[in-house]
Design a protein around this motif. Structure first.
Motif, PDB file in Angstrom:
ATOM      1  N   PRO A  93     -14.048   2.721  15.956  1.00 14.27           N
ATOM      2  CA  PRO A  93     -14.274   2.765  17.403  1.00 14.27           C
ATOM      3  C   PRO A  93     -13.079   3.338  18.177  1.00 14.27           C
ATOM      4  O   PRO A  93     -11.930   3.138  17.780  1.00 14.27           O
ATOM      5  N   GLN A  94     -13.387   4.003  19.275  1.00 13.13           N
ATOM      6  CA  GLN A  94     -12.355   4.621  20.117  1.00 13.13           C
ATOM      7  C   GLN A  94     -11.535   3.561  20.840  1.00 13.13           C
ATOM      8  O   GLN A  94     -12.074   2.569  21.326  1.00 13.13           O
ATOM      9  N   ASP A  95     -10.203   3.751  20.888  1.00 13.52           N
ATOM     10  CA  ASP A  95      -9.341   2.874  21.692  1.00 13.52           C
ATOM     11  C   ASP A  95      -8.159   3.681  22.220  1.00 13.52           C
ATOM     12  O   ASP A  95      -8.010   4.866  21.891  1.00 13.52           O
ATOM     13  N   ASP A  96      -7.297   3.032  23.027  1.00 19.10           N
ATOM     14  CA  ASP A  96      -6.160   3.737  23.637  1.00 19.10           C
ATOM     15  C   ASP A  96      -5.070   4.076  22.628  1.00 19.10           C
ATOM     16  O   ASP A  96      -4.119   4.798  22.944  1.00 19.10           O
ATOM     17  N   LEU A  97      -5.154   3.523  21.431  1.00 12.81           N
ATOM     18  CA  LEU A  97      -4.154   3.817  20.398  1.00 12.81           C
ATOM     19  C   LEU A  97      -4.573   4.982  19.514  1.00 12.81           C
ATOM     20  O   LEU A  97      -3.851   5.364  18.593  1.00 12.81           O
ATOM     21  N   GLY A  98      -5.769   5.524  19.744  1.00 16.25           N
ATOM     22  CA  GLY A  98      -6.227   6.657  18.938  1.00 16.25           C
ATOM     23  C   GLY A  98      -6.690   6.259  17.547  1.00 16.25           C
ATOM     24  O   GLY A  98      -6.653   7.074  16.618  1.00 16.25           O
ATOM     25  N   SER A  99      -7.154   5.014  17.386  1.00 14.16           N
ATOM     26  CA  SER A  99      -7.589   4.557  16.056  1.00 14.16           C
ATOM     27  C   SER A  99      -8.753   5.391  15.520  1.00 14.16           C
ATOM     28  O   SER A  99      -8.969   5.467  14.309  1.00 14.16           O
ATOM     29  N   HIS A 100      -9.518   5.988  16.436  1.00 18.52           N
ATOM     30  CA  HIS A 100     -10.668   6.801  16.025  1.00 18.52           C
ATOM     31  C   HIS A 100     -10.241   8.115  15.382  1.00 18.52           C
ATOM     32  O   HIS A 100     -11.062   8.801  14.793  1.00 18.52           O
ATOM     33  N   PHE A 101      -8.955   8.460  15.495  1.00 18.79           N
ATOM     34  CA  PHE A 101      -8.436   9.644  14.788  1.00 18.79           C
ATOM     35  C   PHE A 101      -7.945   9.175  13.416  1.00 18.79           C
ATOM     36  O   PHE A 101      -6.767   8.910  13.216  1.00 18.79           O
ATOM     37  N   ASP A 102      -8.878   9.041  12.486  1.00 18.91           N
ATOM     38  CA  ASP A 102      -8.570   8.421  11.180  1.00 18.91           C
ATOM     39  C   ASP A 102      -8.707   9.479  10.074  1.00 18.91           C
ATOM     40  O   ASP A 102      -9.557   9.356   9.187  1.00 18.91           O
ATOM     41  N   MET A 103      -7.845  10.477  10.134  1.00 16.09           N
ATOM     42  CA  MET A 103      -8.002  11.632   9.244  1.00 16.09           C
ATOM     43  C   MET A 103      -7.352  11.398   7.879  1.00 16.09           C
ATOM     44  O   MET A 103      -6.382  10.657   7.763  1.00 16.09           O
ATOM     45  N   LYS A 104      -7.905  12.105   6.876  1.00 15.97           N
ATOM     46  CA  LYS A 104      -7.517  11.801   5.488  1.00 15.97           C
ATOM     47  C   LYS A 104      -6.983  12.983   4.677  1.00 15.97           C
ATOM     48  O   LYS A 104      -6.535  12.816   3.544  1.00 15.97           O
ATOM     49  N   ASP A 105      -7.072  14.184   5.198  1.00 19.41           N
ATOM     50  CA  ASP A 105      -6.488  15.321   4.469  1.00 19.41           C
ATOM     51  C   ASP A 105      -6.191  16.465   5.435  1.00 19.41           C
ATOM     52  O   ASP A 105      -6.503  16.384   6.628  1.00 19.41           O
ATOM     53  N   TYR A 106      -5.563  17.505   4.871  1.00 16.43           N
ATOM     54  CA  TYR A 106      -5.318  18.724   5.645  1.00 16.43           C
ATOM     55  C   TYR A 106      -5.916  19.924   4.911  1.00 16.43           C
ATOM     56  O   TYR A 106      -5.816  20.005   3.679  1.00 16.43           O
ATOM     57  N   HIS A 107      -6.497  20.845   5.681  1.00 15.06           N
ATOM     58  CA  HIS A 107      -6.865  22.169   5.186  1.00 15.06           C
ATOM     59  C   HIS A 107      -5.956  23.172   5.885  1.00 15.06           C
ATOM     60  O   HIS A 107      -5.684  23.023   7.081  1.00 15.06           O
ATOM     61  N   VAL A 108      -5.532  24.206   5.186  1.00 21.52           N
ATOM     62  CA  VAL A 108      -4.809  25.310   5.816  1.00 21.52           C
ATOM     63  C   VAL A 108      -5.803  26.449   6.044  1.00 21.52           C
ATOM     64  O   VAL A 108      -6.614  26.753   5.160  1.00 21.52           O
ATOM     65  N   LEU A 109      -5.739  27.043   7.234  1.00 25.49           N
ATOM     66  CA  LEU A 109      -6.585  28.197   7.554  1.00 25.49           C
ATOM     67  C   LEU A 109      -5.695  29.420   7.673  1.00 25.49           C
ATOM     68  O   LEU A 109      -4.523  29.304   8.035  1.00 25.49           O
ATOM     69  N   SER A 110      -6.258  30.607   7.393  1.00 22.60           N
ATOM     70  CA  SER A 110      -5.452  31.819   7.596  1.00 22.60           C
ATOM     71  C   SER A 110      -6.337  32.971   8.040  1.00 22.60           C
ATOM     72  O   SER A 110      -7.561  32.949   7.862  1.00 22.60           O
ATOM     73  N   MET A 111      -5.697  33.972   8.617  1.00 24.01           N
ATOM     74  CA  MET A 111      -6.401  35.192   9.014  1.00 24.01           C
ATOM     75  C   MET A 111      -5.389  36.330   9.080  1.00 24.01           C
ATOM     76  O   MET A 111      -4.195  36.093   9.288  1.00 24.01           O
ATOM     77  N   ASP A 112      -5.868  37.561   8.872  1.00 30.00           N
ATOM     78  CA  ASP A 112      -4.892  38.655   8.865  1.00 30.00           C
ATOM     79  C   ASP A 112      -4.592  39.167  10.262  1.00 30.00           C
ATOM     80  O   ASP A 112      -3.584  39.841  10.467  1.00 30.00           O
ATOM     81  N   SER A 113      -5.457  38.854  11.233  1.00 31.91           N
ATOM     82  CA  SER A 113      -5.172  39.228  12.619  1.00 31.91           C
ATOM     83  C   SER A 113      -5.921  38.267  13.530  1.00 31.91           C
ATOM     84  O   SER A 113      -6.883  37.614  13.090  1.00 31.91           O
ATOM     85  N   VAL A 114      -5.499  38.203  14.786  1.00 37.46           N
ATOM     86  CA  VAL A 114      -6.234  37.378  15.747  1.00 37.46           C
ATOM     87  C   VAL A 114      -7.586  38.037  15.986  1.00 37.46           C
ATOM     88  O   VAL A 114      -7.662  39.227  16.279  1.00 37.46           O
ATOM     89  N   GLY A 115      -8.636  37.285  15.842  1.00 36.87           N
ATOM     90  CA  GLY A 115      -9.979  37.840  15.946  1.00 36.87           C
ATOM     91  C   GLY A 115     -10.539  38.232  14.593  1.00 36.87           C
ATOM     92  O   GLY A 115     -11.713  38.584  14.478  1.00 36.87           O
ATOM     93  N   GLY A 116      -9.702  38.187  13.541  1.00 39.18           N
ATOM     94  CA  GLY A 116     -10.152  38.557  12.196  1.00 39.18           C
ATOM     95  C   GLY A 116     -10.828  37.391  11.489  1.00 39.18           C
ATOM     96  O   GLY A 116     -10.938  36.285  12.014  1.00 39.18           O
ATOM     97  N   LYS A 117     -11.271  37.694  10.262  1.00 36.79           N
ATOM     98  CA  LYS A 117     -11.956  36.702   9.434  1.00 36.79           C
ATOM     99  C   LYS A 117     -11.031  35.510   9.159  1.00 36.79           C
ATOM    100  O   LYS A 117      -9.851  35.697   8.874  1.00 36.79           O
ATOM    101  N   VAL A 118     -11.567  34.312   9.245  1.00 33.78           N
ATOM    102  CA  VAL A 118     -10.762  33.105   9.005  1.00 33.78           C
ATOM    103  C   VAL A 118     -11.068  32.556   7.615  1.00 33.78           C
ATOM    104  O   VAL A 118     -12.230  32.366   7.263  1.00 33.78           O
TER     105      VAL A 118
END
Ligand code: FUB
Length: 341
Positions: free
Chosen positions: A55-80
């Motif tokens: 549940p959402q609260d003022d402490l941000g408990s609802h932001f309960d993330m578990k991993d990271y993905h890295v994204l890349s692109m060769d130019s702004v507007g290019g394929k991600v």
């Protein structure tokens, strides 16, 4: 073992300026985009939002993330390209919960992913994980960075080759518990509305090995045009979270979120340690409660990477975007309104 990666996925290129304010990816929710150019390619290190059912609260408990993905692109507007899971919370031995906004740096052909996560006592600390390529995978160190605390690390490489970490975030980010570098769980109020100075963001130069602080953590002064510290009651201008540092024409631009007033603000200084003089707003409030950005120069042009909740309409399920950023002739930054108003 953090080599588990999902298959690479791509989205179609977007080829107009208008289109680049569309979400950069829609197959996963992403937020807090830290963008860098490494080896001539744009790499983005975002938070990976999920529906964790908290549940959402003022402490941000609802932001309960578990991993990271890295994204890349060769130019702004290019394929991600989504390079899959770069770091999983289950591989961070000291971690408890909530992988929040990360950043990355390169030194000597190694890549360093810096991330905030609560430890097993539910105290936010900052960790570092090392990889051989910008997209990871990254192997976390066994302990948090000694002397680190709170959230939202960002690492800036100065022209002289020195690296500095900026960090901190109030309310759920727990910075208010760290007066004078000492932890006090019940310590102080979540904000300083008593007329005194606001809680200050932090900075420390990194050691040569990029894995520790080379010096005691310092507080950063953000002052108004008269040199007076921004007050804690000044919610339109006081620091909340989401530090970023870029250098332009020899000046140091410290930018940050004002949290409950939802601006990305900036302040300019003459050294990496400040003091920084408040100058104005870079990005007006976006859809969703949080506002978190990065600023990067790509082939001589400057861009603002940010997020909103266009895809989900939910504050904890965000999507990253990018838009051009303009430095005016006097060094000020033109305020961006993401929806044209
Ligand atoms: O993504 C979780 C938190 O929300 C970040 O660490 C903050 O900056 C805010 O964007």
């Amino acid at each position: 073992e953090n080599t588990e990666t999902t298959a690479e996925t791509t989205t179609e290129p977007t080829d107009t300026l208008q289109a680049i304010s569309d979400p950069l990816v829609s197959h996963i929710y992403t937020a807090d985009p830290s963008a860098h150019v490494f080896n001539g390619r744009i790499y983005i290190y975002p938070s990976h939002d999920i529906e964790a059912g908290v549940p959402q609260d003022d402490l941000g408990s609802h932001f309960d993330m578990k991993d990271y993905h890295v994204l890349s692109m060769d130019s702004v507007g290019g394929k991600v390209t989504d390079h899959g899971v770069a770091l999983d919370i289950k591989d961070i031995t000291w971690a408890g919960r909530q992988l929040w906004a990360p950043d990355a740096a390169e030194k000597g052909g190694k890549y360093y992913l810096y991330f905030p996560v609560k430890d097993k006592e539910d105290v936010f600390k900052i960790g570092v994980a090392v990889g051989d390529s910008p997209e990871g995978p990254f192997k976390p160190e066994a302990k948090p960075i000694e002397g680190s605390y709170s959230i939202d690390p960002t690492v800036f490489k100065d022209s002289d080759g020195k690296y500095y970490m900026y960090f901190g975030g109030i309310w759920g980010g727990q910075l208010q518990r760290w007066d004078n570098g000492k932890y006090d769980a019940n310590g102080s109020k979540t904000d300083r509305d008593d007329g005194g100075p606001a809680i200050k963001p932090r900075v420390a130069r990194l050691s040569d090995n990029m894995l520790s602080f080379a010096e005691p953590v310092k507080e950063i002064d953000i002052v108004d045009e008269h040199g007076k510290p921004i007050a804690g009651s000044d919610h339109d201008r006081r620091f909340f979270e989401a530090s970023w540092l870029h250098k332009y024409n020899g000046k140091y631009y410290f930018s940050y979120s004002t949290g409950d007033t939802h601006f990305i603000a900036y302040a300019i200084g003459d050294t990496p340690y400040g003091p920084f003089t408040y100058k104005g707003v870079i990005l007006n409030p976006v859809l969703g409660w949080t506002n978190h950005h990065s600023i990067a120069e790509v082939n001589g042009k400057w861009y603002l990477f940010y997020h909103d909740v266009e895809l989900s309409g939910k504050t904890h399920l965000r999507n990253i975007k990018v838009t051009p950023l303009t430095h005016e002739a006097d060094g000020s930054i033109k305020t961006i309104s993401a929806y044209g108003k």
